[in-house]
Design a protein around this motif. Structure first.
Motif, PDB file in Angstrom:
ATOM      1  N   UNK A 145       0.909  -1.051  -0.089  1.00  0.00           N
ATOM      2  CA  UNK A 145      -0.123  -0.061   0.083  1.00  0.00           C
ATOM      3  C   UNK A 145       0.976   1.157  -0.028  1.00  0.00           C
ATOM      4  N   UNK A 146       0.410   2.100  -0.660  1.00  0.00           N
ATOM      5  CA  UNK A 146       1.366   3.366  -0.802  1.00  0.00           C
ATOM      6  C   UNK A 146       1.724   3.899   0.852  1.00  0.00           C
ATOM      7  N   UNK A 147       2.904   4.036   1.203  1.00  0.00           N
ATOM      8  CA  UNK A 147       3.133   4.806   2.519  1.00  0.00           C
ATOM      9  C   UNK A 147       3.865   3.659   3.324  1.00  0.00           C
ATOM     10  N   UNK A 148       3.671   2.331   2.935  1.00  0.00           N
ATOM     11  CA  UNK A 148       4.107   1.258   3.906  1.00  0.00           C
ATOM     12  C   UNK A 148       5.715   1.239   3.735  1.00  0.00           C
ATOM     13  N   UNK A 149       6.334   1.531   2.658  1.00  0.00           N
ATOM     14  CA  UNK A 149       7.557   1.468   2.403  1.00  0.00           C
ATOM     15  C   UNK A 149       8.242   2.697   3.177  1.00  0.00           C
ATOM     16  N   UNK A 150       7.658   3.882   3.214  1.00  0.00           N
ATOM     17  CA  UNK A 150       8.127   4.716   4.036  1.00  0.00           C
ATOM     18  C   UNK A 150       8.315   4.817   5.377  1.00  0.00           C
ATOM     19  N   UNK A 166      -3.565   8.113  -0.026  1.00  0.00           N
ATOM     20  CA  UNK A 166      -4.077   6.970  -0.854  1.00  0.00           C
ATOM     21  C   UNK A 166      -5.465   6.453  -0.523  1.00  0.00           C
ATOM     22  N   UNK A 167      -5.864   6.484   0.867  1.00  0.00           N
ATOM     23  CA  UNK A 167      -7.078   6.065   1.463  1.00  0.00           C
ATOM     24  C   UNK A 167      -7.969   7.003   0.933  1.00  0.00           C
ATOM     25  N   UNK A 168      -8.078   8.323   1.035  1.00  0.00           N
ATOM     26  CA  UNK A 168      -8.874   9.167   0.749  1.00  0.00           C
ATOM     27  C   UNK A 168      -9.185   9.057  -0.947  1.00  0.00           C
ATOM     28  N   UNK A 169      -8.288   8.928  -1.809  1.00  0.00           N
ATOM     29  CA  UNK A 169      -8.543   8.733  -3.116  1.00  0.00           C
ATOM     30  C   UNK A 169      -9.431   7.398  -3.393  1.00  0.00           C
ATOM     31  N   UNK A 170      -9.049   6.232  -2.534  1.00  0.00           N
ATOM     32  CA  UNK A 170      -9.920   5.078  -2.622  1.00  0.00           C
ATOM     33  C   UNK A 170     -11.321   5.197  -2.306  1.00  0.00           C
ATOM     34  N   UNK A 171     -11.488   6.035  -1.138  1.00  0.00           N
ATOM     35  CA  UNK A 171     -12.769   6.363  -0.535  1.00  0.00           C
ATOM     36  C   UNK A 171     -13.487   6.976  -1.644  1.00  0.00           C
ATOM     37  N   UNK A 172     -12.850   8.117  -2.180  1.00  0.00           N
ATOM     38  CA  UNK A 172     -13.518   8.917  -3.377  1.00  0.00           C
ATOM     39  C   UNK A 172     -14.225   7.891  -4.498  1.00  0.00           C
ATOM     40  N   UNK A 220      -8.170   7.857  -9.330  1.00  0.00           N
ATOM     41  CA  UNK A 220      -7.402   6.877 -10.055  1.00  0.00           C
ATOM     42  C   UNK A 220      -5.859   7.360 -10.265  1.00  0.00           C
ATOM     43  N   UNK A 221      -5.938   8.547 -10.874  1.00  0.00           N
ATOM     44  CA  UNK A 221      -4.555   9.282 -10.926  1.00  0.00           C
ATOM     45  C   UNK A 221      -3.759   9.402  -9.770  1.00  0.00           C
ATOM     46  N   UNK A 222      -4.285   9.946  -8.624  1.00  0.00           N
ATOM     47  CA  UNK A 222      -3.771  10.104  -7.358  1.00  0.00           C
ATOM     48  C   UNK A 222      -2.975   8.784  -6.849  1.00  0.00           C
ATOM     49  N   UNK A 223      -3.936   7.916  -6.761  1.00  0.00           N
ATOM     50  CA  UNK A 223      -3.405   6.484  -6.244  1.00  0.00           C
ATOM     51  C   UNK A 223      -2.636   5.854  -6.891  1.00  0.00           C
ATOM     52  N   UNK A 225      -0.343   7.342  -8.830  1.00  0.00           N
ATOM     53  CA  UNK A 225       0.819   8.200  -8.860  1.00  0.00           C
ATOM     54  C   UNK A 225       1.604   7.885  -7.295  1.00  0.00           C
ATOM     55  N   UNK A 226       0.521   7.673  -6.525  1.00  0.00           N
ATOM     56  CA  UNK A 226       1.152   7.398  -4.867  1.00  0.00           C
ATOM     57  C   UNK A 226       1.926   6.223  -4.997  1.00  0.00           C
ATOM     58  N   UNK A 227       1.266   5.333  -5.510  1.00  0.00           N
ATOM     59  CA  UNK A 227       1.646   3.845  -5.675  1.00  0.00           C
ATOM     60  C   UNK A 227       3.040   3.744  -6.185  1.00  0.00           C
ATOM     61  N   UNK A 228       3.244   4.382  -7.327  1.00  0.00           N
ATOM     62  CA  UNK A 228       4.397   4.041  -8.096  1.00  0.00           C
ATOM     63  C   UNK A 228       5.520   4.797  -7.508  1.00  0.00           C
TER      64      UNK A 228
END
Length: 249
Positions: A145-150, A166-172, A220-223, A225-228
């Protein structure tokens, strides 16, 4: 007995010429200016002034020591050592230059540290085998999940911010798409007795305007982008400082 009269030898001091006085005043002015610039953090100006001092008075221990101070402030430790050595050569009793030279000796430049690390790796390659697993672990966490590596890299604030975004983008995304997909399923599975439900589902589908689809695309773009970026950043930040110096990053 012959009396001998011993006369006192009178030393005649030759007064300095106007040119010598002017040179001495210029030396004092440049020295004071360089010292002031250095004290105020104007390192570039201090460096320029010390170069003028060295050009005019290369055999001055004060000029060499001051140049060493400016070089040390610039992080040019090796150059500072050279100037301190020159000051000690010109004046062996220069305690300040000797002290500063000793301090410069125990301070490694990045290139010197790199050479030392490289020599250590060549001498004992197995000493670094454990470090190679850390970047892989960071990437594997980032894949979850985005942020777990950090968070794995102990970048708590960055990791939590990425997780929240990332969670907010998924909720939307789910907020918009769940009613749409539910309506599609209802229409496909409905029979003649479910006319009211079919009409309601169709209204939901028809209500999906351009704004809704734009929100879906943005989420989708935000998620993505954050993931990559999270994967790349986790790998980058997991590299050790030694790896950076050795150029294996």
């Amino acid at each position: 007995m012959t009396d001998g009269t011993v006369g006192d030898e009178t030393r005649l001091e030759i007064p300095p010429t106007a040119e010598e006085v002017a040179l001495e005043q210029e030396f004092v002015r440049l020295s004071d200016q360089a010292a002031l610039d250095l004290r105020l953090g104007r390192i570039a100006a201090a460096w320029t002034t010390t170069q003028k001092l060295l050009e005019g008075w290369p055999e001055s221990t004060s000029a060499q020591e001051l140049a060493g101070d400016v070089a040390a402030a610039q992080g040019k430790v090796a150059l500072a050592r050279q100037h301190y050595q020159a000051a000690m050569r010109l004046e062996p009793a220069n305690v300040d230059a000797e002290r500063k030279y000793a301090m410069a000796l125990v301070t490694q430049t990045p290139e010197e540290r790199r050479q030392a690390l490289l020599a250590g790796v060549i001498a004992n390659p197995s000493a670094r085998t454990g470090e190679g697993r850390k970047p892989l672990n960071a990437v594997l966490n980032a894949l979850l999940f985005p942020g777990m590596g950090q968070l794995y890299n102990k970048e708590q604030e960055k990791g939590l911010a990425m997780i929240g975004a990332a969670a907010l983008s998924l909720i939307c995304l789910l907020y918009v798409l769940m009613p749409y997909f539910s309506a599609q399923v209802t229409i496909r599975r409905a029979d003649s007795s479910m006319r009211t439900r079919v009409e309601g589902a169709q209204e939901v589908i028809n209500g999906m305007g351009a704004g809704s689809w734009l929100l879906v695309a943005l989420a989708i773009a935000v998620y993505v982008g954050l993931y990559l970026w999270g994967i790349y950043d986790a790998w980058q930040q997991s590299q050790s400082e030694d790896d950076i110096l050795l150029g294996v990053r």
